[in-house]
Structures are given as C-alpha cells and as structure tokens.
Design an enzyme around this catalytic site. Structure first.
Site, short mmCIF file in Angstrom:
data_model
loop_
_atom_site.label_atom_id
_atom_site.label_comp_id
_atom_site.label_asym_id
_atom_site.label_seq_id
_atom_site.Cartn_x
_atom_site.Cartn_y
_atom_site.Cartn_z
N ASN A 87 -9.91 -30.76 8.46
CA ASN A 87 -10.77 -30.05 9.41
C ASN A 87 -10.25 -30.10 10.84
O ASN A 87 -10.52 -29.18 11.61
CB ASN A 87 -12.18 -30.68 9.32
CG ASN A 87 -13.06 -30.29 10.49
OD1 ASN A 87 -13.55 -29.16 10.56
ND2 ASN A 87 -13.24 -31.20 11.45
N ALA A 88 -9.50 -31.14 11.20
CA ALA A 88 -9.05 -31.26 12.60
C ALA A 88 -8.24 -30.03 12.99
O ALA A 88 -7.44 -29.53 12.20
CB ALA A 88 -8.20 -32.52 12.76
N GLY A 89 -8.47 -29.56 14.18
CA GLY A 89 -7.71 -28.40 14.63
C GLY A 89 -7.88 -28.19 16.12
O GLY A 89 -8.81 -28.73 16.73
N GLY A 148 -4.55 -13.02 21.59
CA GLY A 148 -4.32 -14.30 22.29
C GLY A 148 -4.17 -15.49 21.35
O GLY A 148 -4.18 -16.64 21.79
N TYR A 152 -2.50 -19.73 16.63
CA TYR A 152 -3.64 -20.15 15.81
C TYR A 152 -3.77 -19.28 14.54
O TYR A 152 -3.98 -19.80 13.44
CB TYR A 152 -4.90 -20.06 16.66
CG TYR A 152 -6.17 -20.59 16.06
CD1 TYR A 152 -6.42 -21.97 15.99
CD2 TYR A 152 -7.17 -19.73 15.60
CE1 TYR A 152 -7.62 -22.45 15.47
CE2 TYR A 152 -8.37 -20.20 15.09
CZ TYR A 152 -8.59 -21.57 15.02
OH TYR A 152 -9.78 -22.05 14.52
N TYR A 184 -17.52 -17.28 13.82
CA TYR A 184 -18.01 -18.00 15.00
C TYR A 184 -19.19 -18.91 14.62
O TYR A 184 -20.22 -18.44 14.16
CB TYR A 184 -18.46 -17.03 16.08
CG TYR A 184 -17.30 -16.42 16.81
CD1 TYR A 184 -16.66 -17.10 17.84
CD2 TYR A 184 -16.81 -15.16 16.46
CE1 TYR A 184 -15.58 -16.55 18.51
CE2 TYR A 184 -15.73 -14.60 17.11
CZ TYR A 184 -15.11 -15.30 18.13
OH TYR A 184 -14.04 -14.76 18.79
N ILE A 185 -19.00 -20.19 14.83
CA ILE A 185 -20.02 -21.17 14.49
C ILE A 185 -20.53 -21.79 15.80
O ILE A 185 -19.74 -22.05 16.71
CB ILE A 185 -19.44 -22.29 13.58
CG1 ILE A 185 -18.71 -21.67 12.36
CG2 ILE A 185 -20.52 -23.26 13.15
CD1 ILE A 185 -19.55 -20.84 11.41
P1 NDP Z 1 -13.82 -29.39 17.76
O1 NDP Z 1 -12.89 -29.13 18.90
O2 NDP Z 1 -15.26 -29.67 18.03
O3 NDP Z 1 -13.25 -30.56 16.85
C1 NDP Z 1 -11.90 -30.64 16.52
C2 NDP Z 1 -11.62 -32.01 15.97
O4 NDP Z 1 -10.23 -32.09 15.68
C3 NDP Z 1 -11.95 -33.12 16.95
O5 NDP Z 1 -12.72 -34.09 16.28
C4 NDP Z 1 -10.58 -33.69 17.32
O6 NDP Z 1 -10.59 -35.08 17.45
C5 NDP Z 1 -9.75 -33.34 16.11
N1 NDP Z 1 -8.33 -33.27 16.46
C6 NDP Z 1 -7.71 -32.43 17.30
N2 NDP Z 1 -6.40 -32.72 17.37
C7 NDP Z 1 -6.19 -33.78 16.55
C8 NDP Z 1 -5.05 -34.55 16.19
N3 NDP Z 1 -3.81 -34.27 16.65
N4 NDP Z 1 -5.22 -35.58 15.32
C9 NDP Z 1 -6.44 -35.87 14.84
N5 NDP Z 1 -7.54 -35.19 15.14
C10 NDP Z 1 -7.43 -34.16 15.99
O7 NDP Z 1 -13.67 -28.11 16.81
P2 NDP Z 1 -14.65 -27.53 15.69
O8 NDP Z 1 -15.49 -28.59 15.09
O9 NDP Z 1 -15.29 -26.33 16.23
O10 NDP Z 1 -13.55 -27.03 14.62
C11 NDP Z 1 -13.24 -27.75 13.44
C12 NDP Z 1 -12.28 -26.90 12.62
O11 NDP Z 1 -12.89 -25.66 12.31
C13 NDP Z 1 -10.97 -26.58 13.34
O12 NDP Z 1 -9.91 -26.63 12.43
C14 NDP Z 1 -11.21 -25.16 13.84
O13 NDP Z 1 -10.01 -24.48 14.00
C15 NDP Z 1 -12.06 -24.60 12.72
N6 NDP Z 1 -12.89 -23.47 13.08
C16 NDP Z 1 -13.91 -23.58 14.00
C17 NDP Z 1 -14.71 -22.49 14.30
C18 NDP Z 1 -15.86 -22.56 15.28
O14 NDP Z 1 -16.48 -21.52 15.52
N7 NDP Z 1 -16.18 -23.70 15.83
C19 NDP Z 1 -14.47 -21.20 13.67
C20 NDP Z 1 -13.39 -21.19 12.73
C21 NDP Z 1 -12.64 -22.29 12.45
P3 NDP Z 1 -10.50 -35.79 18.87
O15 NDP Z 1 -11.67 -35.26 19.66
O16 NDP Z 1 -10.55 -37.22 18.56
O17 NDP Z 1 -9.19 -35.30 19.44
#
Ligand code: NDP
Length: 246
Positions: A87-89, A148, A152, A184-185
């Site tokens: 899930n991290a991203g 943009g 990603y 979009y969530i």
């Molecule tokens: P957030 O930014 O809220 O959370 C992302 C998480 O990823 C954080 O907990 C962060 O941890 C972790 N993370 C980032 N970089 C690293 C790393 N190098 N190693 C370990 N952990 C890492 O994002 P969302 O919860 O919104 O998104 C979660 C996933 O869902 C992502 O993959 C995103 O692309 C995808 N997504 C989200 C959407 C949305 O509308 N929100 C829509 C579509 C997809 P820390 O804070 O500790 O760095």
C-alpha cells in the site's frame, strides 16, 4: 491461529483503514513506517487506545535490504506473513517537461520497486505453506494516465503488470495476487485539496458525485484477503465511483 497481515504504509489515509478492517476481522496486523517517520509512536499509541494492538516496524519499501530486514523481524516477533498489502506509495507530480530523474526514480522505487522488494520476502513462504494473498494498491491513474503523473501512472500501471505475471506463476499453489485501483478517496491528502478545486474539478469527474471512503477500499482488501476470494487472481479491481470504466 490468526493469520498475519502486513500492510505497508499503514499509518497513511488508506493504510490505516485497511489495518483497522483486518484487525476487526481477527488478523494479526503489522504495519510499516518510513525510517524517518517521527510520529509512528504517537499513531501506534492512539491505535492501542482504540483497542488495536498493531505492531509497527521501520521499513523503507524502496530499499530491498530494508524490506528484507523488516520482514525477517516480523517473522521472528509476530509470525510468517500470510497477507501482504503493498500500500505504501508517494506522488511527485509535475509535467514531463519538468520531470527530473530524481522525481522519476523516487516514484518508481517507492511505488513499483517496493512491490518486488516486499513480495520477494514473503512469496516463497506462501508457496511452501500453500496459502497466501498479495494485494497491490495501484490507482485509477495507472489505468487511465493523468496529467502531471508520467512517473506515478507508469509505476502504478507497472504494479498491475507485476500482478498478472506473478498471479500466473503462483496460481496452482493457493496464492492469489490482485491489484486494487482506487479513484479519489477522501483521505487527508485528498481532503487537503481546496474545496473549490474539489467541487469544480474533481467531484464532477465522478459519476457518484462524491469521493470514495477509505473504509470502502479496506472492505475490498478484506474480501481479497479472505478464503472466499480463492478463485480471484490476476484482477485489477477498479473502485472509483464510476470515474473510469474499461
Ligand atoms: P498517504 O500519503 O496517506 O500514505 C502513504 C503511506 O506510504 C504513508 O504511511 C507512508 O509512510 C508510506 N510510505 C511512503 N514512502 C514510503 C517508503 N519509502 N517506505 C515505507 N513507507 C512509505 O497515502 P494514501 O493512504 O492516500 O495512499 C495509499 C496508497 O493508495 C498509495 O499507494 C497511493 O498511491 C494509493 N492511492 C491513493 C488514492 C487516494 O485517493 N488517496 C487514490 C489511488 C491510489 P510514512 O508516513 O511513514 O512515510
């Protein structure tokens, strides 16, 4: 014995909802945070107060050795991983004209290399035990492209290529591999977009006329992790309020 679910980035908007849902279903939930994260303890304490006994480990998912060390520690202290949620991203949005190598690499390594780095640590064990679930959180923008977001969109589309290829390789061994592509969530990240931009540019793209809820994505993760989902593999499940259909 309860299954162990490892959710990367569980302290983020979507990850937290996924951790809570899986914990409510009886999984032992383990999550990760970036080594530089200064608020992980606070998050863990607040979750503990709510009754969720999560475990959290530092892990840079973009780094193979860090992923390896993290999963080894989880195996030692909690147990082998039965369900992995990649899930991290991150996003680093800019037009291709402005896109530099640093922002390309950061997004590719955190969103796509991470899928290899984490899955590599757990997949053989799942095959040996004859049961496992790998769930990759991609994005609608990996399916349709987004202005943009060459970095990603490429990384998120790549995740699904990975899903399909690995699903073929492990299909006969009780291990499923699937992609979820949320639209979009309403996480903090999306809610930080100014209301007028949300109302004029984003909501009109969504036939349901609203943002998705993190809990809705978490419910889908829970289904894919379940025994009932045993026949579902190699899929890319869109959860986007009708924004993109293909
Ligand atoms: P957030 O930014 O809220 O959370 C992302 C998480 O990823 C954080 O907990 C962060 O941890 C972790 N993370 C980032 N970089 C690293 C790393 N190098 N190693 C370990 N952990 C890492 O994002 P969302 O919860 O919104 O998104 C979660 C996933 O869902 C992502 O993959 C995103 O692309 C995808 N997504 C989200 C959407 C949305 O509308 N929100 C829509 C579509 C997809 P820390 O804070 O500790 O760095």
């Amino acid at each position: 014995m309860s299954r162990v679910a490892l959710v990367t980035g569980g302290m983020g908007g979507l990850g937290e909802a996924i951790c809570i849902k899986l914990a409510a279903l009886g999984y032992k939930v383990v999550t990760t945070y970036s080594p530089g994260n200064k608020t992980w303890k606070e998050w863990l304490d607040s979750m503990n107060k709510m009754g969720f006994g999560f475990r959290a480990y530092p892990c840079d998912v973009a780094n193979f050795d860090s992923a390896k060390a993290c999963v080894e520690q989880v195996a030692k202290e909690v147990g082998v991983v039965d369900v992995l949620v990649n899930n991290a991203g991150i996003t680093r949005d800019m037009t291709f004209k402005k896109m530099d190598k640093v922002n390309w690499d950061a997004v590719m390594s955190t969103n796509l290399d991470s899928t290899f780095n984490m899955t590599k640590q757990v997949c053989d064990g799942m095959l040996d035990r004859g049961w496992g679930r790998i769930i990759n959180i991609s994005s609608v923008n990996g399916q349709k492209g987004a202005f943009g977001q060459t970095n990603y969109s490429a990384a998120k589309a790549g995740m699904h290529g990975f899903t399909k290829a690995l699903a073929l390789e492990v299909a006969r061994k009780g291990v499923t591999v699937n992609t979820i592509s949320p639209g979009y969530i309403g996480t903090k990240m999306v809610m930080a977009i100014p209301t007028d931009v949300l109302d004029s540019k984003i909501i009109p793209q969504i036939p349901m006329g609203r943002l998705g809820k993190p809990e809705e994505v978490a419910g889908l993760v829970a289904y894919l992790a379940s025994d009932e989902a045993a026949f579902l593999t190699g899929a890319n499940i869109a959860i986007n309020g009708g924004q993109h259909m293909h």
